[in-house]
Each structure stands twice: as C-alpha cells, then as structure tokens.
Motif scaffolding. Structure first.
Motif, PDB file in Angstrom:
ATOM      1  N   PHE A 221       0.815  -1.213   0.000  1.00  0.00           N
ATOM      2  CA  PHE A 221       0.000   0.000   0.000  1.00  0.00           C
ATOM      3  C   PHE A 221       0.851   1.266   0.000  1.00  0.00           C
ATOM      4  CE2 PHE A 221      -3.079  -3.206   1.237  1.00  0.00           C
ATOM      5  CZ  PHE A 221      -4.185  -2.832   0.493  1.00  0.00           C
ATOM      6  N   ASN A 222       2.142   1.113  -0.301  1.00  0.00           N
ATOM      7  CA  ASN A 222       3.076   2.225  -0.478  1.00  0.00           C
ATOM      8  C   ASN A 222       3.220   3.087   0.767  1.00  0.00           C
ATOM      9  OD1 ASN A 222       4.876   3.146  -2.568  1.00  0.00           O
ATOM     10  ND2 ASN A 222       3.729   5.057  -2.610  1.00  0.00           N
ATOM     11  N   GLN A 223       3.102   2.456   1.924  1.00  0.00           N
ATOM     12  CA  GLN A 223       3.276   3.179   3.180  1.00  0.00           C
ATOM     13  C   GLN A 223       4.740   3.305   3.578  1.00  0.00           C
ATOM     14  OE1 GLN A 223       0.535   4.722   4.969  1.00  0.00           O
ATOM     15  NE2 GLN A 223      -0.054   4.344   2.840  1.00  0.00           N
ATOM     16  N   HIS A 224       5.645   2.670   2.841  1.00  0.00           N
ATOM     17  CA  HIS A 224       7.086   2.809   3.104  1.00  0.00           C
ATOM     18  C   HIS A 224       7.693   3.947   2.292  1.00  0.00           C
ATOM     19  CE1 HIS A 224       6.857   0.627  -0.595  1.00  0.00           C
ATOM     20  NE2 HIS A 224       8.146   0.364  -0.682  1.00  0.00           N
ATOM     21  N   ALA A 225       6.866   4.634   1.481  1.00  0.00           N
ATOM     22  CA  ALA A 225       7.346   5.781   0.719  1.00  0.00           C
ATOM     23  C   ALA A 225       7.484   6.990   1.638  1.00  0.00           C
ATOM     24  CB  ALA A 225       6.381   6.095  -0.415  1.00  0.00           C
ATOM     25  N   THR A 226       8.224   7.991   1.178  1.00  0.00           N
ATOM     26  CA  THR A 226       8.378   9.239   1.923  1.00  0.00           C
ATOM     27  C   THR A 226       7.876  10.393   1.054  1.00  0.00           C
ATOM     28  OG1 THR A 226      10.352   8.339   3.016  1.00  0.00           O
ATOM     29  CG2 THR A 226       9.985  10.707   3.178  1.00  0.00           C
ATOM     30  N   PRO A 227       6.699  10.967   1.362  1.00  0.00           N
ATOM     31  CA  PRO A 227       5.781  10.566   2.432  1.00  0.00           C
ATOM     32  C   PRO A 227       4.927   9.386   1.986  1.00  0.00           C
ATOM     33  CG  PRO A 227       4.848  12.403   1.236  1.00  0.00           C
ATOM     34  CD  PRO A 227       6.212  12.156   0.630  1.00  0.00           C
ATOM     35  N   PRO A 228       4.277   8.701   2.939  1.00  0.00           N
ATOM     36  CA  PRO A 228       3.350   7.634   2.559  1.00  0.00           C
ATOM     37  C   PRO A 228       2.224   8.190   1.691  1.00  0.00           C
ATOM     38  CG  PRO A 228       3.798   7.592   4.918  1.00  0.00           C
ATOM     39  CD  PRO A 228       4.374   8.873   4.392  1.00  0.00           C
ATOM     40  N   THR A 229       1.703   7.369   0.803  1.00  0.00           N
ATOM     41  CA  THR A 229       0.664   7.826  -0.116  1.00  0.00           C
ATOM     42  C   THR A 229      -0.609   8.194   0.626  1.00  0.00           C
ATOM     43  OG1 THR A 229       1.546   6.449  -1.882  1.00  0.00           O
ATOM     44  CG2 THR A 229      -0.720   7.190  -2.119  1.00  0.00           C
ATOM     45  N   ASP A 230      -1.147   9.354   0.294  1.00  0.00           N
ATOM     46  CA  ASP A 230      -2.429   9.806   0.832  1.00  0.00           C
ATOM     47  C   ASP A 230      -3.503   9.543  -0.229  1.00  0.00           C
ATOM     48  OD1 ASP A 230      -4.507  12.308   0.889  1.00  0.00           O
ATOM     49  OD2 ASP A 230      -3.936  11.676   2.901  1.00  0.00           O
ATOM     50  N   LEU A 231      -4.428   8.646   0.068  1.00  0.00           N
ATOM     51  CA  LEU A 231      -5.414   8.215  -0.918  1.00  0.00           C
ATOM     52  C   LEU A 231      -6.349   9.340  -1.348  1.00  0.00           C
ATOM     53  CD1 LEU A 231      -6.358   4.714   0.521  1.00  0.00           C
ATOM     54  CD2 LEU A 231      -5.328   5.148  -1.704  1.00  0.00           C
ATOM     55  N   VAL A 232      -6.735  10.199  -0.432  1.00  0.00           N
ATOM     56  CA  VAL A 232      -7.659  11.275  -0.764  1.00  0.00           C
ATOM     57  C   VAL A 232      -7.003  12.249  -1.729  1.00  0.00           C
ATOM     58  CG1 VAL A 232      -8.987  13.210   0.157  1.00  0.00           C
ATOM     59  CG2 VAL A 232      -8.961  11.027   1.376  1.00  0.00           C
ATOM     60  N   SER A 233      -5.800  12.679  -1.398  1.00  0.00           N
ATOM     61  CA  SER A 233      -5.073  13.590  -2.272  1.00  0.00           C
ATOM     62  C   SER A 233      -4.825  12.974  -3.638  1.00  0.00           C
ATOM     63  CB  SER A 233      -3.744  13.983  -1.611  1.00  0.00           C
ATOM     64  OG  SER A 233      -2.926  14.694  -2.505  1.00  0.00           O
TER      65      SER A 233
END
Length: 370
Positions: A221-233
C-alpha cells in the motif's frame, strides 16, 4: 433512514428499503443492478451525489483493466501460460523470468512494490510504475504464494498488453468496452467531464491505524514511501484522473460499473456479450487457494478479479469483479444473472474490500430475484 432517489423495477422494492436503511447520509452513495441484461435498480442518496455523479472508485479500475486482458485472451492475442518475459523481456530480471501471465494475474509475482516506494506522481503513471518494477527484486519467490498487488497489478498487466498490442490498456478499454457500451466508468477522465466529478472526502474522526511500513501490507500500500501515499489527495488530483492508472484510478458511477459487468456476461441493449462463457470459465476457475500475504483474506483472487463468491456465497463460485478503497463493490454473477455496483463518495470504516453494507444489499438483491 436516508432519503433515497431513483427507481427500482417491480419486485425489487426491498432493495430500495435496504439501501435507505444501511447507507450513511453523509458520504453519498449509488447502487445499480442489472438482472439478465436489464437494469432493475438505479438508486442514489446523499448531499451533492446524483445518479450521474462521477466518483473516485480506486481499485474498481482493476476490474475494467482485466476485462481487457480477458478479451485479448479470448482473441488469442495473449496466452495465459506464456512467461511474462516473453512479452516483456526486461521483466525477467531478479529471478522473475519463469513467471507466467496466469500467475501474474493471480497476484503471485511477489512484485508488490519497489524499494523506497513510489512518489504520488509515479503512481498515476502506469508506464513509470512498470519501468521501475521491471528491475525490482520480488518480495517472495514468484509463483510460490500470492498477495494483493494493490498499486501495481494494472501497470504490470498493462505493460504486457502494451508490448503485445502496441496500445495501452486504457486505450483498449476506451475503444473496445467503454465507448461501444456507453459506460460511465473511465480509465482516464476527459477534462470535459470534470464538472460531474464529486471529490472524495476523508473518513471523519481519527484515521485508521496504518500498517507497519516495512510489512508486506505496508509495502503493497506504499506506506514505506516518503511521504506515505495519501489516498484522498491521490484521487482528488487531476493528473490521476486524466491518466487513469489501471490499478487505482477508476472514475465513474454505479450505473457505469453495473452496465460494464452486465455487458461482460450477456447482451445489453442489443449489443453482444463481451466475453464468451468459456472465457469467463477460464478466468473464474479457482486454481490456487490459501491466505493472501498482504490482506489476510482467504481464497482472495481468481485471474485478475476478486473472487466475489467467497465474499458473498449466494452469488455462486463464478462471480467475479473488484472492490474499491472507498468501500465500493462491483461484480458480475453469471450463475445468477446479476451485475451489481455500489459506489461511495467517502472512505467509510471497514470499507476496504467493499463496505460492510454490501452484504445486506447483495442479500436484498438475491431475495428479490428468488
């Protein structure tokens, strides 16, 4: 009880009653059902949402994308038992050379993300996703297990389609499925239709607990990215809607998705079915069982589609479709002649994999036809 607009055919009144009882008034939702090629439910509720509104429906895109793959398989353009690397030689890097298209469609590649994660602008572009994934080392031995390739499966299968046909999965969906059948569901929303788009809202209250970034779930779910992905945005960005990434960028409404699944399995308004019965059988015949390493679900996938008969047993084992992150749920159930779509404007608690109210709504549809 929520005020509901729209219509139902005679005999489906209980579906309207159930929709009014279970749909929260705030986010807004739509429900559409076809039965044997005829629309029998067309309902909506909520401020700013009409039956024509176009909503961000995230992974509902995967169902549309994999209808394209099924069509190309039917036509002999794709061979499910060919290695992915036959079509896409660069994919063979890091021990992925033997993985077949069939295994890829079943989420068995282990290629759930990339080291360091994706930027949001990359997640909107399937070509960039595929380019980065080609050289990525998989997170488990390809073919040995399966786990939801949440952000990337459409880019992976889409690159196979592009290499085999010279056209993107979005272009083929538009030419062969969306435009001919007049569907209000898009992989790439034209700018002229932006006034009909209703932005997605975040879930009220504290956000749900995020998975550990270094877990398989966090990576998928790409939560290790910087920043983690924000689904709403992500969904509320025009670039995402314009490009229509095949894993996550579906935009449309319940009418469009229900009509798409009705057309997949049968004649709609005089137009022939998209798929032959033998193609549906090939894509819905379960071959692997077990626990999804990413979501923890049992027997989660068919080929490209989620196994909706596992979630809603009354539909039959050949029910196929896909949910969307806001709680949306759409499918075809050939054994029952049902095409169903429930769409939601805002993230709701427990929405992943289809909001909980889908169980009551599906049951109301089944009771109506029985």
């Amino acid at each position: 009880m929520t005020d509901v607009l729209g219509t139902v055919a005679d005999g489906f009144e209980r579906v309207r009653e159930e929709f009014a009882a279970v749909v929260p008034p705030d986010p807004g939702a739509q429900l559409a059902v076809y039965w044997h090629g005829r629309q029998v439910v067309d309902l909506w509720a909520g401020e700013e949402v009409t039956g024509d509104s176009l909503l961000a429906l995230y992974s509902s895109a995967k169902g549309a994308a994999h209808l394209v793959v099924a069509l190309l398989t039917r036509d002999g353009v794709l061979d499910l038992d060919r290695a992915v690397a036959h079509y896409w030689p660069e994919f063979a890097a890091e021990g992925k050379g033997e993985l077949t298209l069939r295994e890829l469609l079943a989420h068995r590649s282990g290629l759930i993300g990339v080291t360091g994660g994706f930027r949001q602008d990359e997640l909107a572009d399937d070509r960039l996703i595929a380019e980065r994934l080609a050289g990525q080392r998989p997170y488990w031995r390809p073919g040995s297990a399966y786990g939801y390739h949440a952000w990337v499966i459409g880019a992976l299968t889409g690159e196979v389609v592009r290499r085999a046909t010279g056209r993107s999965i979005q272009e083929l969906y538009e030419a062969r499925i969306r435009a001919p059948y007049g569907l209000d569901f898009f992989l790439g929303l034209p700018e002229s239709l932006e006034p009909r788009f209703v932005p997605v809202r975040p879930q009220p209250g504290p956000p749900p607990a995020a998975p550990r970034p270094d877990s398989l779930t966090g990576i998928a779910f790409n939560q290790h990215a910087t920043p983690p992905t924000d689904l709403v945005s992500f969904a509320n960005t025009r670039r995402t809607r314009a490009l229509g990434p095949a894993s996550s960028g579906g935009v449309g409404n319940a009418r469009g998705l229900a009509r798409m699944y009705a057309a997949a399995m049968g004649e709609v308004d005089g137009r022939p079915a998209l798929l032959r019965p033998e193609t549906i059988a090939e894509f819905t015949k379960a071959r692997w069982t077990g626990t999804d390493l990413v979501t923890g679900e049992r027997d989660h996938f068919l080929l490209g589609f989620e196994a909706q008969g596992v979630r809603y047993p009354g539909l039959g084992p050949d029910a196929f479709g896909h949910s969307g992150a806001v709680g949306a749920q759409s499918f075809a159930a050939p054994a029952r002649g049902i095409a169903y779509s429930y769409t939601v404007r805002r993230f709701v608690p427990g929405g992943g994999g289809g909001a909980p109210e889908n169980h009551r709504l599906v049951e109301a549809v089944l009771r109506s036809i029985d």
